[in-house]
Structure formats: structure tokens, C-alpha cells
Design a protein around this motif. Structure first.
Motif, PDB file in Angstrom:
ATOM      1  N   LEU A 159    -109.397 -44.155 -59.487  1.00 19.33           N
ATOM      2  CA  LEU A 159    -108.199 -43.576 -60.113  1.00 19.33           C
ATOM      3  C   LEU A 159    -106.962 -43.894 -59.291  1.00 19.33           C
ATOM      4  N   ALA A 160    -107.123 -43.778 -57.950  1.00 16.86           N
ATOM      5  CA  ALA A 160    -105.989 -44.049 -57.068  1.00 16.86           C
ATOM      6  C   ALA A 160    -105.576 -45.507 -57.201  1.00 16.86           C
ATOM      7  N   THR A 161    -106.573 -46.401 -57.207  1.00 15.09           N
ATOM      8  CA  THR A 161    -106.266 -47.829 -57.296  1.00 15.09           C
ATOM      9  C   THR A 161    -105.525 -48.144 -58.591  1.00 15.09           C
ATOM     10  N   ILE A 162    -106.023 -47.578 -59.690  1.00 16.71           N
ATOM     11  CA  ILE A 162    -105.374 -47.861 -60.979  1.00 16.71           C
ATOM     12  C   ILE A 162    -103.913 -47.427 -60.946  1.00 16.71           C
ATOM     13  N   SER A 163    -103.669 -46.224 -60.406  1.00 19.03           N
ATOM     14  CA  SER A 163    -102.279 -45.761 -60.451  1.00 19.03           C
ATOM     15  C   SER A 163    -101.393 -46.567 -59.496  1.00 19.03           C
ATOM     16  N   ILE A 164    -101.925 -46.981 -58.340  1.00 18.73           N
ATOM     17  CA  ILE A 164    -101.106 -47.785 -57.409  1.00 18.73           C
ATOM     18  C   ILE A 164    -100.843 -49.162 -58.011  1.00 18.73           C
ATOM     19  N   VAL A 176    -100.990 -58.065 -58.311  1.00 16.63           N
ATOM     20  CA  VAL A 176    -102.232 -57.321 -58.560  1.00 16.63           C
ATOM     21  C   VAL A 176    -103.418 -58.267 -58.511  1.00 16.63           C
ATOM     22  N   LEU A 177    -103.244 -59.413 -59.157  1.00 17.02           N
ATOM     23  CA  LEU A 177    -104.327 -60.383 -59.186  1.00 17.02           C
ATOM     24  C   LEU A 177    -104.664 -60.856 -57.768  1.00 17.02           C
ATOM     25  N   PHE A 178    -103.584 -61.123 -57.031  1.00 16.99           N
ATOM     26  CA  PHE A 178    -103.708 -61.573 -55.650  1.00 16.99           C
ATOM     27  C   PHE A 178    -104.517 -60.560 -54.828  1.00 16.99           C
ATOM     28  N   ALA A 179    -104.183 -59.295 -54.994  1.00 19.04           N
ATOM     29  CA  ALA A 179    -104.841 -58.250 -54.206  1.00 19.04           C
ATOM     30  C   ALA A 179    -106.298 -58.038 -54.637  1.00 19.04           C
ATOM     31  N   LEU A 180    -106.571 -58.381 -55.906  1.00 22.46           N
ATOM     32  CA  LEU A 180    -107.935 -58.148 -56.402  1.00 22.46           C
ATOM     33  C   LEU A 180    -108.949 -59.164 -55.886  1.00 22.46           C
ATOM     34  N   LEU A 181    -108.469 -60.410 -55.734  1.00 22.10           N
ATOM     35  CA  LEU A 181    -109.409 -61.481 -55.398  1.00 22.10           C
ATOM     36  C   LEU A 181    -110.292 -61.245 -54.151  1.00 22.10           C
ATOM     37  N   PRO A 182    -109.672 -60.866 -53.022  1.00 27.36           N
ATOM     38  CA  PRO A 182    -110.501 -60.698 -51.819  1.00 27.36           C
ATOM     39  C   PRO A 182    -111.553 -59.596 -51.953  1.00 27.36           C
ATOM     40  N   ILE A 183    -111.303 -58.654 -52.882  1.00 23.01           N
ATOM     41  CA  ILE A 183    -112.260 -57.565 -53.064  1.00 23.01           C
ATOM     42  C   ILE A 183    -113.611 -58.113 -53.529  1.00 23.01           C
ATOM     43  N   VAL A 184    -113.509 -59.145 -54.365  1.00 23.65           N
ATOM     44  CA  VAL A 184    -114.740 -59.763 -54.850  1.00 23.65           C
ATOM     45  C   VAL A 184    -115.539 -60.270 -53.646  1.00 23.65           C
ATOM     46  N   PHE A 296     -89.418 -54.511 -52.747  1.00 27.80           N
ATOM     47  CA  PHE A 296     -90.269 -55.118 -51.722  1.00 27.80           C
ATOM     48  C   PHE A 296     -90.877 -54.052 -50.809  1.00 27.80           C
ATOM     49  N   VAL A 297     -90.030 -53.047 -50.428  1.00 30.03           N
ATOM     50  CA  VAL A 297     -90.545 -51.965 -49.557  1.00 30.03           C
ATOM     51  C   VAL A 297     -91.643 -51.191 -50.277  1.00 30.03           C
ATOM     52  N   VAL A 298     -91.383 -50.836 -51.554  1.00 31.28           N
ATOM     53  CA  VAL A 298     -92.409 -50.103 -52.323  1.00 31.28           C
ATOM     54  C   VAL A 298     -93.666 -50.960 -52.465  1.00 31.28           C
ATOM     55  N   LEU A 299     -93.447 -52.245 -52.724  1.00 30.79           N
ATOM     56  CA  LEU A 299     -94.584 -53.149 -52.851  1.00 30.79           C
ATOM     57  C   LEU A 299     -95.412 -53.163 -51.563  1.00 30.79           C
ATOM     58  N   GLY A 300     -94.688 -53.208 -50.431  1.00 28.74           N
ATOM     59  CA  GLY A 300     -95.366 -53.211 -49.126  1.00 28.74           C
ATOM     60  C   GLY A 300     -96.211 -51.974 -48.935  1.00 28.74           C
ATOM     61  N   THR A 301     -95.632 -50.774 -49.159  1.00 31.39           N
ATOM     62  CA  THR A 301     -96.412 -49.543 -48.930  1.00 31.39           C
ATOM     63  C   THR A 301     -97.517 -49.408 -49.980  1.00 31.39           C
ATOM     64  N   ALA A 302     -97.180 -49.782 -51.251  1.00 29.87           N
ATOM     65  CA  ALA A 302     -98.202 -49.694 -52.304  1.00 29.87           C
ATOM     66  C   ALA A 302     -99.338 -50.652 -51.997  1.00 29.87           C
ATOM     67  N   MET A 303     -98.963 -51.802 -51.451  1.00 29.76           N
ATOM     68  CA  MET A 303     -99.985 -52.803 -51.114  1.00 29.76           C
ATOM     69  C   MET A 303    -100.965 -52.257 -50.089  1.00 29.76           C
ATOM     70  N   VAL A 304    -100.409 -51.673 -49.003  1.00 28.95           N
ATOM     71  CA  VAL A 304    -101.270 -51.146 -47.936  1.00 28.95           C
ATOM     72  C   VAL A 304    -102.183 -50.061 -48.516  1.00 28.95           C
ATOM     73  N   SER A 305    -101.545 -49.145 -49.265  1.00 29.27           N
ATOM     74  CA  SER A 305    -102.330 -48.032 -49.796  1.00 29.27           C
ATOM     75  C   SER A 305    -103.334 -48.508 -50.856  1.00 29.27           C
ATOM     76  N   GLY A 306    -102.874 -49.418 -51.753  1.00 30.62           N
ATOM     77  CA  GLY A 306    -103.750 -49.925 -52.812  1.00 30.62           C
ATOM     78  C   GLY A 306    -104.900 -50.712 -52.232  1.00 30.62           C
ATOM     79  N   ALA A 307    -104.603 -51.496 -51.191  1.00 33.07           N
ATOM     80  CA  ALA A 307    -105.661 -52.298 -50.591  1.00 33.07           C
ATOM     81  C   ALA A 307    -106.721 -51.395 -49.986  1.00 33.07           C
ATOM     82  N   TRP A 308    -106.234 -50.340 -49.291  1.00 29.46           N
ATOM     83  CA  TRP A 308    -107.217 -49.427 -48.702  1.00 29.46           C
ATOM     84  C   TRP A 308    -108.059 -48.747 -49.776  1.00 29.46           C
ATOM     85  N   SER A 309    -107.396 -48.367 -50.882  1.00 28.49           N
ATOM     86  CA  SER A 309    -108.150 -47.731 -51.966  1.00 28.49           C
ATOM     87  C   SER A 309    -109.199 -48.687 -52.506  1.00 28.49           C
TER      88      SER A 309
END
Ligand code: ATP
Length: 618
Positions: A159-164, A176-184, A296-309
Motif C-alpha cells: 500500500l505504501a509503495t503504491i501511494s509513493i 517508476v519504471l526505473f525504480a521497479l526494475l532492480p526489484i526484480v 526534484f526534492v520530493v522525487l528524491g525523498t519519495a525515491m528513498v522512501s519508495g525504494a525502501w518500501s
């Protein structure tokens, strides 16, 4: 089965296994499940809120020049929420979780112990089954907690990932696509790592068991004498060393492969996610100028948080997979169906009162043995009758008793109670007809009374029962002289005031068990080896007196005791060679007579044994 359908099958089994443990945890401790899920939801909520929405609000406030007081209120309210959530988390981690974990383990272990105490005896002689049991016990506690954590984490991290990601998507869909790839990659390598760890664990269990065995033997007091007085320690040390070498060699065997997989897992997950997306964001902001600096700042923080999620989510998927593999052992142990069903079944009836127990043409071969241990055994035991089984070591006497009590089923032939096959009878009630003391009886680190009753002492009637039983086994005088009488703790395991009795006295305590039970058939499988001949004779005599209305089976190497029986069966190589009364067998001048006379020769030198013979004559 194709690769994909095999993977689907594994996934299904793993999910089912995790749900099985979740259900178990729910049955044992529902509050724990609810609170675990609530805490996880709060954690994910605060992650998303503070990393994305909070940050977005503040940056936007600056760009739209929001009222400063409004910003202060917003920060104060969010701080208050954060405070409440951290207090809840702290209470959960420090207070609630450790206690609820213990509650779950205690109940789960009780379920496992109950199961272990009801599976057939032969399971404990089966290497594979024993390995499964050991693994189920070793893993049971950790896995329950892990299942709860991973299931709740996967739900709320998704749920957290979807909202981020929806926030990130609004800024730039490609991110989003970029961040998803390494998860695989993380998921793929994580799964591989799990399989490897499971294999390693499987291979090290037999070695681990060797080490556990030595740990146990060195620690237990009843091995202490032999270890000190012999050179067995060097053998134990080698066994331990073998186990240790085995464990180490399995670690070495998988070390390099596990290292390589871990490297790729970490590299793909961390390096690509954290560096790659930030680089792309910088490119969008600086080179393409398609996003603002605040985005960019929001993207940066969302990225860190989304990646962790996402990492938490994919780790949870991997963990669920890992749990699933281990839970297989637990499930197959708990679902093991005994061939000899212990629990009451509706089609099984309660045994009638004993008229005759008949063993007809029994044949029995232990699992894995090449030849039969018992063959063509036919014995009848009538109400009030006393029979003796005699024969040299390994003749099959104890095995016969185990079949009689349905600890094993015969390979051929049948055992009937009043003409009805014992397989049709409720097993627990059938076994309750027997009062048995085995040659390898065990004394428990509990009070004398509990050791005699083999349950808790509940009333004064019980006290009297214990005292009478101890009198019949001729050890009451000794017990009465102890400061706490029948409430004395046996052995010093838990109590400095516990007593250690002599071997013969311990045997008498064990024998008192059969006098304290309302059993119809009493079996003494040579529990008298530490008694002198007169004491053994007296106990058997006392038993025959006290048990006039019961059937009795005596196994003894002392012919002086066997001759008290109404009928004697002489066994050799698993079959009955001779049967009859003492007098009949002596007149027959066969193997029984030979054995008896051989013992008598030795007895003549000892006056006490002459006394035994005289008493029998009288
Ligand atoms: N759990 C087992 N698995 C395989 N073989 C067994 C098992 N228990 C006993 N045996 C074998 O069965 C045979 C009979 O053993 P049993 O203990 O019944 O003899 P016994 O007449 O009671 O001997 P003793 O007088 O020495 O107590 C022996 O050869 C023994 O090795």
C-alpha cells in the motif's frame, strides 16, 4: 511440469504454508496478530506521510507562500501524531512483542510436544522422521514470528509503495519504471539465496544432531559416571568433531555461491535504485528542465522512501518463500497420521474388561531389519492368570510386550481381547488396561509421589495410594525416613534438597507405579535387575498377592522369579520353544530345565538363594 507452472506450484504451496502458520498464530494469540498488523500499518503510514506528503506540503508552502502560522500548526499536529505512533511502536517492540512471542512459543511447543508424545515409537527410530521433528522444533518459534512480520509487512508495504509511486508517477512516469526494475533482480537473487540456505540447512541437520547428542549426553547426570570412569569421552569428542566438521563443510560448500548471489542482490538493489534514479532526476531537472527543483526534492525523498518500501516488500516475498520451505517440515510433522491412531475415533470402541488376551501366530519384523524378530507366537493370557516370559538376551521378550501394548503392530497374525482384534479398540483406553514397568524405566526429576502416580498428586486419596504402592514395592520405610516423605524431589536437577537413591531403590519406586494404577494387566519387563534375588523374589511375591484378581506378565532372567508364574514361555530366536508350568518344564528336561539348573548351580554358593528356593517350596 514446465518451469513456470512449477514456480507457480511452489508459490502456491508457500503461500498455503504461511497461511497455515498465520491461522495457527490466530488460534493461539489473536491479539498478537491484530496488534502486529496495526503497528505495521502505522509504521508504513508514517513512512509515507513524513517522507512524501509532509515534505511536499512544506516545499509547496514555501513556493505558494502559505501563512507561517498555518505551517507551524501543521508541523505541531504531525509531531503529535508522530509521538503517539512512536510510543505505540516502542510499547509493541519492548513490551508486547517479547511477551506475546513467548506465549506463542509456549503454546506451539505444547502442540509439538503433544504430537511427539503420541506418534508411534517407530518414528523415533526413523532417521528421516527424526530429522523432520528436530527441524520443526528448532524452527517453530522463529518462523511464527517471521510469518506474522512478513505477511503484515507485505500488505502494508504494498500500500505504501503504491501511494509513493503514484506521487512519483505524477512527476515523471519513467522514474517508476526505473525504480521497479532492480526489484526484480532483488527478488530473483533473494529467492536463489533462500533455496541455497535451505539446502545448506538440510545438509547440516544430521551433523548438528551429532553435536546436539554429545551436548545432551555430557550434560545429563546419568551418563556422568561412565564418562568419568572410562575413555568414552574420546569417542564422544570424535562424534562432536565429526558433527562440527560436517557443519563446517556444508558452510564451505555453499559459501562461494552464497557470496556471489548476495553481491548481485545488494549491488542491483542498493546501487541501482539509490544512485540511478537520483541521477535521472538530476538529469530531468538540470539538463531537460522538465521538472522543478521542488519536484526534484520530493522525487528524491519519495525515491528513498519508495525504494525502501519496495525492498521491504520484495524481502517479505522472499521471506514468505523461505518460511514456506521451513513450514513444510512443521506441517508434515503436525499432520503425520500415525498408523496406530492414538486419538479416539468414532468407529473404535472402548475395550471390555479382560477375559482373555490372545496373541495368535504373531510375526514381527522391525522396520529396516532383515529378518523377523518374532515368529509364530501364540500366547493366551486369561483373567487372573500369571505368566512368565524367559529366554536369553535378544530372544524377543520385550518386543513381544511392545506388541501386546500396541506400541507396534504385528507384521502378521493378530492380537485379540475377548475375541475382538485390538485394532478395533480405542488405543488410549486399551493401553490404560496395562500397568507396565520396563527394564529401561525412567525416573523423572519430580517428587516421589508424582513419580509413582505418573501424574500430579491431587488429593489425600492419592497420597494414600502412593503410600500403599510404596509399601508393596518394599521401599516405603526408606521414603518415610526422608524429611519430605513422598513429597521429596528425586534427583538434584532442580532442588538441592532432592535425593539420589540407590539403583535398587529407584527400581522399587518405578515398580510402585504398577501398584498405584487401576490396571487390569500388569507387566514387569525385568525392572528388577538392580535388586538382590531376595528383594526381587519378595517384590514378585508381593505383586502376586496384591494382584490376585489381575493378569500379570513377568519377564525375568532369574528363574527363581519366573517359577512363581502359572505358565512359563521359554523364547529363543523370536519363537516359543517350550511352554508349561515350572514343574512340567522341569520334567521335560528341555532348554528351560537346562537354564534353570545352570542358574541353580550358581545359586548354591549363595545361601540367600537357597532361601529363595526354600520359600518357593513352602
Ligand atoms: N527398535 C528396534 N529396532 C530394531 N531392532 C530391534 C529394536 N528393538 C529390539 N530389536 C532387536 O530385536 C531383537 C529382540 O530384542 P528384545 O529387546 O525384544 O529382546 P529381549 O528378549 O527382551 O532381550 P533382553 O533379555 O536382552 O532384554 C534383538 O535382536 C534386538 O536387536
Amino acid at each position: 511440469m514446465g518451469k513456470i507452472s512449477l514456480a507457480m506450484h511452489h508459490a502456491k504451496v508457500n503461500i498455503a504454508n504461511n497461511l497455515f502458520v498465520l491461522q495457527l498464530a490466530w488460534r493461539i494469540h489473536p491479539q498478537r496478530v491484530i496488534i502486529d498488523f496495526t503497528v505495521q500499518a502505522c509504521r508504513q503510514f508514517s513512512n509515507v506521510f513524513f517522507a512524501v506528503y509532509f515534505m511536499k506540503y512544506i516545499i509547496e508552502s514555501i513556493s505558494v507562500e502559505r501563512d507561517f502560522q498555518q505551517i507551524v500548526y501543521f508541523i505541531l499536529i504531525t509531531l503529535a501524531i508522530l509521538l503517539v505512533l512512536s510510543m505505540l511502536d516502542h510499547w509493541y517492540v519492548q513490551r508486547f512483542k517479547p511477551i506475546s512471542d513467548l506465549t506463542i512459543y509456549e503454546k506451539l511447543y505444547l502442540i509439538l510436544f503433544r504430537k511427539a508424545s503420541t506418534v508411534e515409537l517407530k518414528c523415533f527410530e526413523d532417521h528421516e522422521f527424526y530429522n523432520k521433528y528436530t527441524k520443526a522444533i528448532q524452527e517453530a518459534d522463529r518462523r511464527t514470528s517471521a510469518v506474522l512480520d512478513s505477511i503484515s509487512r507485505i500488505i502494508f508495504s504494498s500500500l505504501a509503495t503504491i501511494s509513493i509511486f503514484s506521487v512519483m508517477y505524477a512527476i515523471d512516469p519513467w522514474v517508476v519504471l526505473f525504480a521497479l526494475l532492480p526489484i526484480v533482480g532483488n527478488f530473483y537473487f533473494g529467492k536463489k539465496l533462500n533455496r541455497l540456505q535451505f539446502k545448506q540447512n538440510e545438509e547440516s541437520v544430521p551433523h548438528q544432531r551429532k553435536m546436539d547428542y554429545v551436548n545432551r549426553v555430557i550434560y545429563l547426570s546419568n551418563y556422568a559416571k561412565e564418562i568419568r570412569l572410562s575413555r568414552i569421552f574420546s569417542v564422544l569428542r570424535s562424534t562432536y568433531q565429526e558433527g562440527y566438521d560436517g557443519v563446517i563443510s556444508t558452510i564451505h560448500k555453499y559459501r562461494v555461491r552464497a557470496g556471489v548471489i548476495s553481491f548481485f542482490k545488494i549491488f542491483l538493489t542498493f546501487t541501482l535504485i539509490f544512485q540511478g534514479v537520483l541521477l535521472y532526476g538530476a538529469y530531468l531537472a538540470i539538463v531537460k528542465e522538465s521538472i522543478s527543483i521542488s519536484s526534484f526534492v520530493v522525487l528524491g525523498t519519495a525515491m528513498v522512501s519508495g525504494a525502501w518500501s519496495l525492498i521491504r516488500m520484495s524481502d517479505s516475498v522472499v521471506e514468505i518463500n523461505k518460511n514456506g520451505i521451513f513450514i513444510d517440515n512443521l506441517k508434515s510433522f503436525l499432520h503425520y497420521e500415525s498408523e496406530i491412531p492414538e486419538h479416539a475415533e468414532p468407529n473404535l470402541i472402548s475395550p471390555p474388561r479382560l477375559q482373555q488376551l490372545a496373541l495368535r501366530q504373531l510375526q514381527f519384523t522391525y522396520d529396516g531389519a532383515e529378518s523377523a524378530t518374532l515368529s509364530d507366537i501364540t500366547i493366551e493370557l486369561n483373567k487372573n492368570e500369571k505368566i512368565a516370559l524367559v529366554g536369553h538376551n535378544g530372544a524377543g521378550k520385550s518386543t513381544l510386550i511392545k506388541l501386546m501394548m500396541r506400541l507396534y503392530d504385528p507384521t502378521e497374525g493378530e492380537i485379540t481381547l475377548n475375541g475382538r482384534n485390538i485394532k478395533e479398540l480405542d488405543l488410549m483406553s486399551y493401553r490404560a488396561m496395562f500397568g507396565t514397568v520396563f527394564q529401561d524405566f525412567r525416573i523423572f526429576s519430580m517428587t516421589i509421589a508424582e513419580n509413582v502416580l505418573m501424574r500430579e498428586l491431587e488429593s489425600d486419596v492419592d497420597r494414600q495410594l502412593v503410600i500403599e504402592a510404596l509399601k508393596k514395592s518394599r521401599v516405603y520405610d526408606k521414603v518415610a525416613a526422608l524429611p519430605h516423605g513422598i513429597d521429596t524431589m528425586l534427583t538434584k536437577e532442580f532442588d538441592d534438597e532432592g535425593v539420589v537413591l540407590s539403583g535398587g531403590e529407584f527400581q522399587k519406586i518405578a515398580i510402585a507405579r504398577i501398584f498405584a494404577q487401576p490396571a487390569e494387566i500388569l507387566i514387569l519387563d525385568e525392572p528388577t535387575s538392580a535388586l538382590d534375588p531376595i528383594a526381587e523374589y519378595e517384590i514378585f511375591e508381593s505383586m502376586l498377592e496384591a494382584c490376585e484378581d489381575k493378569a500379570v506378565v513377568i519377564i525375568s532372567h532369574r528363574m527363581s522369579s519366573a517359577m512363581l508364574a502359572d505358565r512359563i514361555y521359554y523364547l529363543e530366536d523370536g519363537s516359543i520353544q517350550e511352554a508349561g508350568t515350572h514343574t512340567e518344564l522341569m520334567q521335560r528336561q528341555g532348554k528351560y530345565a537346562e537354564l534353570f539348573l545352570k542358574q541353580a548351580e550358581k545359586y548354591v554358593d549363595q545361601e540367600e538363594l537357597v532361601e529363595v528356593a526354600n520359600r518357593h517350596e513352602a
